[in-house]
Design an enzyme around this catalytic site. Structure first.
Site, PDB file in Angstrom:
ATOM      1  N   GLU A  11      37.598  39.275  38.155  1.00 55.58           N
ATOM      2  CA  GLU A  11      37.673  39.329  39.720  1.00 55.58           C
ATOM      3  C   GLU A  11      36.610  40.447  40.020  1.00 55.58           C
ATOM      4  OE1 GLU A  11      36.945  38.813  42.253  1.00 55.58           O
ATOM      5  OE2 GLU A  11      38.250  37.419  43.549  1.00 55.58           O
ATOM      6  N   ASP A  12      35.502  40.806  41.481  1.00 54.17           N
ATOM      7  CA  ASP A  12      34.584  41.948  40.871  1.00 54.17           C
ATOM      8  C   ASP A  12      35.777  42.869  41.760  1.00 54.17           C
ATOM      9  OD1 ASP A  12      35.490  39.863  43.220  1.00 54.17           O
ATOM     10  OD2 ASP A  12      33.329  40.633  43.702  1.00 54.17           O
TER      11      ASP A  12
ATOM     12  N   ASP B 242      40.798  43.475  47.539  1.00 58.66           N
ATOM     13  CA  ASP B 242      40.652  44.566  48.880  1.00 58.66           C
ATOM     14  C   ASP B 242      42.548  43.658  49.051  1.00 58.66           C
ATOM     15  OD1 ASP B 242      40.700  45.664  51.127  1.00 58.66           O
ATOM     16  OD2 ASP B 242      39.148  44.370  51.701  1.00 58.66           O
TER      17      ASP B 242
ATOM     18  N   PHE C  17      33.952  49.461  52.376  1.00 59.48           N
ATOM     19  CA  PHE C  17      33.685  48.066  52.604  1.00 59.48           C
ATOM     20  C   PHE C  17      32.204  48.170  51.217  1.00 59.48           C
ATOM     21  CE2 PHE C  17      30.329  44.937  52.161  1.00 59.48           C
ATOM     22  CZ  PHE C  17      30.666  44.150  51.867  1.00 59.48           C
TER      23      PHE C  17
ATOM     24  N   ARG D 165      23.192  42.292  45.546  1.00 55.36           N
ATOM     25  CA  ARG D 165      24.217  42.409  44.240  1.00 55.36           C
ATOM     26  C   ARG D 165      22.877  42.942  42.897  1.00 55.36           C
ATOM     27  NH1 ARG D 165      28.134  38.242  45.900  1.00 55.36           N
ATOM     28  NH2 ARG D 165      27.428  36.627  46.571  1.00 55.36           N
TER      29      ARG D 165
HETATM   30  P1  5GP Z   1      40.485  39.514  48.604  1.00 53.44           P
HETATM   31  O1  5GP Z   1      41.136  38.344  49.227  1.00 53.44           O
HETATM   32  O2  5GP Z   1      41.375  40.404  48.091  1.00 53.44           O
HETATM   33  O3  5GP Z   1      41.197  39.893  50.657  1.00 53.44           O
HETATM   34  O4  5GP Z   1      39.408  40.282  49.120  1.00 53.44           O
HETATM   35  C1  5GP Z   1      38.685  39.788  47.780  1.00 53.44           C
HETATM   36  C2  5GP Z   1      36.763  39.187  47.784  1.00 53.44           C
HETATM   37  O5  5GP Z   1      36.813  39.804  48.754  1.00 53.44           O
HETATM   38  C3  5GP Z   1      36.501  40.020  46.497  1.00 53.44           C
HETATM   39  O6  5GP Z   1      36.652  39.354  45.655  1.00 53.44           O
HETATM   40  C4  5GP Z   1      34.893  40.024  47.399  1.00 53.44           C
HETATM   41  O7  5GP Z   1      33.942  38.794  46.535  1.00 53.44           O
HETATM   42  C5  5GP Z   1      35.681  39.944  48.600  1.00 53.44           C
HETATM   43  N1  5GP Z   1      35.918  42.093  48.142  1.00 53.44           N
HETATM   44  C6  5GP Z   1      36.810  42.409  49.623  1.00 53.44           C
HETATM   45  N2  5GP Z   1      36.216  44.325  49.437  1.00 53.44           N
HETATM   46  C7  5GP Z   1      34.870  44.586  49.085  1.00 53.44           C
HETATM   47  C8  5GP Z   1      33.638  44.571  49.571  1.00 53.44           C
HETATM   48  O8  5GP Z   1      34.509  45.668  49.595  1.00 53.44           O
HETATM   49  N3  5GP Z   1      32.708  44.297  49.413  1.00 53.44           N
HETATM   50  C9  5GP Z   1      32.365  43.462  48.782  1.00 53.44           C
HETATM   51  N4  5GP Z   1      30.648  42.877  48.932  1.00 53.44           N
HETATM   52  N5  5GP Z   1      32.833  42.247  48.842  1.00 53.44           N
HETATM   53  C10 5GP Z   1      33.998  42.442  48.746  1.00 53.44           C
HETATM   54 MG    MG Z   2      30.915  38.488  48.991  1.00 53.05          MG
HETATM   55 MG    MG Z   3      35.947  38.847  43.718  1.00 58.18          MG
END
Ligand code: 5GP
Ligand code: MG
Ligand code: MG
Length: 179
Positions: A98-99, A102, A151, A164
């Site tokens: 995973e990247d 959050d 963010f 990206r």
């Molecule tokens: P979650 O479901 O944990 O809230 O978010 C997961 C996905 O949302 C990550 O895999 C990513 O693709 C996107 N995401 C969450 N936080 C960020 C952020 O700070 N910047 C960006 N560009 N994408 C985010």
């Molecule tokens: Mg995105």
């Molecule tokens: Mg992701």
């Protein structure tokens, strides 16, 4: 530095060192286990490419595309599979790449899907973590950097598909997404 970036949190060199370190740990922990490494597109594609070069065990790769944000900067909680895996995970030791985590909603959904498909084990490595955003009780097994509540973009992470290609991770100026 790109004009839309407010602050660089981790430089290209810092990320390179961290990915190498994670690769060494995963090499040790996956010794003899032949994992199926799953890249969560699109955000994790650069991390995936750099990380697998540092994991020195025989492994397979596959790619899955999910979306939870659309063009917004907060998770909607609704996860959609836009591209599914090509191979079966049944009986496989899966490593999710995973990247960023959050809220944790995307990851909890993914883990659930893979477990229902009878993966033998599901392990998660994320390059970035924002623990302050969590709405489900979930953590990665391996984490690169813990980030503040902001963010971020770069190193695979986008805002509306841009940024990206930035080689570092940085905070996007709020005026870029509030206009
Ligand atoms: P979650 O479901 O944990 O809230 O978010 C997961 C996905 O949302 C990550 O895999 C990513 O693709 C996107 N995401 C969450 N936080 C960020 C952020 O700070 N910047 C960006 N560009 N994408 C985010
Ligand atoms: Mg995105
Ligand atoms: Mg992701």
């Amino acid at each position: 530095m790109h004009n839309d970036i407010q602050e660089i949190l981790h430089s290209e060199q810092e990320i390179r060192d961290k990915v190498k370190e994670l690769g060494e740990i995963l090499t040790r922990d996956f010794e003899g286990r032949n994992p199926l490494v799953i890249c969560v597109l699109k955000g994790a594609f650069i991390f995936m490419a750099d990380l697998v070069k540092e994991i020195r065990v025989p492994l397979e790769m596959d790619f899955m595309a999910v979306s939870s944000y659309g063009a917004a900067t907060k998770s909607s909680g609704v996860v959609k599979i836009n591209k599914d895996l090509d191979v079966s995970v049944e009986g496989r030791e899966v490593l999710i790449v995973e990247d960023i985590i959050d809220s944790g909603l995307t990851l909890s959904y993914l883990i659930d899907v893979l477990e229902r498909r009878n993966a033998k084990s599901v392990t998660v490595v994320t390059l970035f973590d924002k623990p302050s955003g969590r709405s489900v009780d979930l953590d990665a097994d391996y984490t690169g950097f813990t980030l503040p509540h902001a963010f971020v973009v770069g190193y695979g992470l986008d805002y509306a598909e841009y940024y990206r290609n930035l080689p570092y991770i940085g905070i996007l100026k709020p005026e870029v997404y509030s206009k």
